[in-house]
Design an enzyme around this catalytic site. Sequence first.
Site, PDB file in Angstrom:
ATOM      1  N   SER A 113       0.870  -1.184   0.000  1.00 52.11           N
ATOM      2  CA  SER A 113       0.000   0.000   0.000  1.00 52.11           C
ATOM      3  C   SER A 113       0.897   1.221   0.000  1.00 52.11           C
ATOM      4  CB  SER A 113      -0.873   0.015   1.262  1.00 52.11           C
ATOM      5  OG  SER A 113      -1.441   1.299   1.452  1.00 52.11           O
ATOM      6  N   TYR A 116      -1.708  -0.848  10.206  1.00 54.52           N
ATOM      7  CA  TYR A 116      -1.805  -1.106   8.757  1.00 54.52           C
ATOM      8  C   TYR A 116      -0.483  -0.728   8.071  1.00 54.52           C
ATOM      9  CZ  TYR A 116      -3.770  -1.048   4.013  1.00 54.52           C
ATOM     10  OH  TYR A 116      -4.025  -1.282   2.688  1.00 54.52           O
TER      11      TYR A 116
HETATM   12  N1  LIG Z   1      -8.867  -0.836  -1.956  1.00 54.54           N
HETATM   13  C1  LIG Z   1      -7.850   0.001  -1.912  1.00 54.54           C
HETATM   14  O1  LIG Z   1      -7.968   1.207  -2.183  1.00 54.54           O
HETATM   15  C2  LIG Z   1      -6.471  -0.504  -1.553  1.00 54.54           C
HETATM   16  C3  LIG Z   1      -5.385   0.378  -1.590  1.00 54.54           C
HETATM   17  C4  LIG Z   1      -4.116  -0.102  -1.265  1.00 54.54           C
HETATM   18  C5  LIG Z   1      -3.921  -1.415  -0.902  1.00 54.54           C
HETATM   19  N2  LIG Z   1      -5.023  -2.248  -0.851  1.00 54.54           N
HETATM   20  C6  LIG Z   1      -4.788  -3.622  -0.448  1.00 54.54           C
HETATM   21  O2  LIG Z   1      -5.322  -4.467  -1.468  1.00 54.54           O
HETATM   22  C7  LIG Z   1      -5.799  -5.676  -0.877  1.00 54.54           C
HETATM   23  C8  LIG Z   1      -7.267  -5.911  -1.269  1.00 54.54           C
HETATM   24  O3  LIG Z   1      -8.024  -4.793  -0.876  1.00 54.54           O
HETATM   25  P1  LIG Z   1      -9.605  -4.717  -1.155  1.00 54.54           P
HETATM   26  O4  LIG Z   1      -9.981  -3.280  -1.043  1.00 54.54           O
HETATM   27  O5  LIG Z   1      -9.923  -5.459  -2.392  1.00 54.54           O
HETATM   28  O6  LIG Z   1     -10.159  -5.477   0.139  1.00 54.54           O
HETATM   29  P2  LIG Z   1     -11.689  -5.991   0.450  1.00 54.54           P
HETATM   30  O7  LIG Z   1     -11.992  -5.555   1.849  1.00 54.54           O
HETATM   31  O8  LIG Z   1     -12.627  -5.618  -0.639  1.00 54.54           O
HETATM   32  O9  LIG Z   1     -11.519  -7.569   0.405  1.00 54.54           O
HETATM   33  C9  LIG Z   1     -10.685  -8.213   1.338  1.00 54.54           C
HETATM   34  C10 LIG Z   1     -10.976  -9.689   1.285  1.00 54.54           C
HETATM   35  O10 LIG Z   1     -10.159 -10.334   2.274  1.00 54.54           O
HETATM   36  C11 LIG Z   1     -10.960 -11.260   2.983  1.00 54.54           C
HETATM   37  N3  LIG Z   1     -10.419 -11.489   4.331  1.00 54.54           N
HETATM   38  C12 LIG Z   1     -10.468 -10.654   5.391  1.00 54.54           C
HETATM   39  N4  LIG Z   1      -9.918 -11.244   6.464  1.00 54.54           N
HETATM   40  C13 LIG Z   1      -9.536 -12.481   6.081  1.00 54.54           C
HETATM   41  C14 LIG Z   1      -8.933 -13.576   6.752  1.00 54.54           C
HETATM   42  N5  LIG Z   1      -8.626 -13.514   8.066  1.00 54.54           N
HETATM   43  N6  LIG Z   1      -8.679 -14.710   6.059  1.00 54.54           N
HETATM   44  C15 LIG Z   1      -9.007 -14.798   4.741  1.00 54.54           C
HETATM   45  N7  LIG Z   1      -9.584 -13.787   4.050  1.00 54.54           N
HETATM   46  C16 LIG Z   1      -9.847 -12.648   4.712  1.00 54.54           C
HETATM   47  C17 LIG Z   1     -12.355 -10.611   3.020  1.00 54.54           C
HETATM   48  O11 LIG Z   1     -13.376 -11.543   3.325  1.00 54.54           O
HETATM   49  C18 LIG Z   1     -12.445 -10.033   1.622  1.00 54.54           C
HETATM   50  O12 LIG Z   1     -12.961 -10.968   0.699  1.00 54.54           O
HETATM   51  C19 LIG Z   1      -5.578  -5.520   0.643  1.00 54.54           C
HETATM   52  O13 LIG Z   1      -4.345  -6.124   1.009  1.00 54.54           O
HETATM   53  C20 LIG Z   1      -5.516  -4.023   0.832  1.00 54.54           C
HETATM   54  O14 LIG Z   1      -4.796  -3.663   1.991  1.00 54.54           O
HETATM   55  C21 LIG Z   1      -6.264  -1.821  -1.165  1.00 54.54           C
END
Ligand SMILES: NC(=O)c1ccc[n+]([C@@H]2O[C@H](COP(=O)([O-])OP(=O)(O)OC[C@H]3O[C@@H](n4cnc5c(N)ncnc54)[C@H](O)[C@@H]3O)[C@@H](O)[C@H]2O)c1
Length: 163
Positions: free
Chosen positions: A143, A156
């Site tokens: 991130s 985080y």
């Molecule tokens: N969305 C953004 O803007 C953004 C920006 C930078 C980084 N990220 C990173 O990208 C990745 C995906 O983000 P997203 O927005 O698609 O997330 P999201 O919240 O839409 O999806 C996360 C998924 O992880 C699963 N999850 C949560 N805890 C879990 C566990 N203990 N075991 C197994 N699965 C689990 C959830 O059920 C969900 O399906 C993450 O690592 C996030 O930190 C996202």
Amino acid sequence: MSKRFEGKAVIVTGAAKGIGRAAALAFAREGGSVTIADVDGAAGSALAAEINASGGQAICVAGDIAQASTVQQVVAETVHAFGGVDVLYNNAGVVKYGTVVDMPVEDWDWIIGINLRASFLTCKYAIPEMRKRGGGAIVNTASVQAFASQQTVAAYAASKGGS
Ligand SMILES: NC(=O)c1ccc[n+]([C@@H]2O[C@H](COP(=O)([O-])OP(=O)(O)OC[C@H]3O[C@@H](n4cnc5c(N)ncnc54)[C@H](O)[C@@H]3O)[C@@H](O)[C@H]2O)c1
């Protein structure tokens, strides 16, 4: 036209929703056999069914990937279903906001557990299977917080810095 992941076994963590879901669909479209590893078993199973119905190959392994037993099961079921492991996408991530002083210790452990410990566990158990096939590829989602952190995201930012 040949597909880029034909014959490849791919594990995507946190694949039931968001970026992981999009990645699982893209891997499947490119011929990959996909293991959806997610704590949300209902959404993960629905996605696996969607991929299988459209001619792809997918399984869902439901569980908390911060637990070694879940990750061992994810790897074992992938090997059983698809013959090995070629690609590991450590996508699952969670965030909660709070100052260091106010954040409950349980929240710190939860965030570090899923965002950092789980990636160690998936690598620990998937790499030996990749070696059996002569190699593989691992992608960890970090991130911008790993490089320039905002306020109230200490856990985080620490977890993503470690990714
Ligand atoms: N969305 C953004 O803007 C953004 C920006 C930078 C980084 N990220 C990173 O990208 C990745 C995906 O983000 P997203 O927005 O698609 O997330 P999201 O919240 O839409 O999806 C996360 C998924 O992880 C699963 N999850 C949560 N805890 C879990 C566990 N203990 N075991 C197994 N699965 C689990 C959830 O059920 C969900 O399906 C993450 O690592 C996030 O930190 C996202």
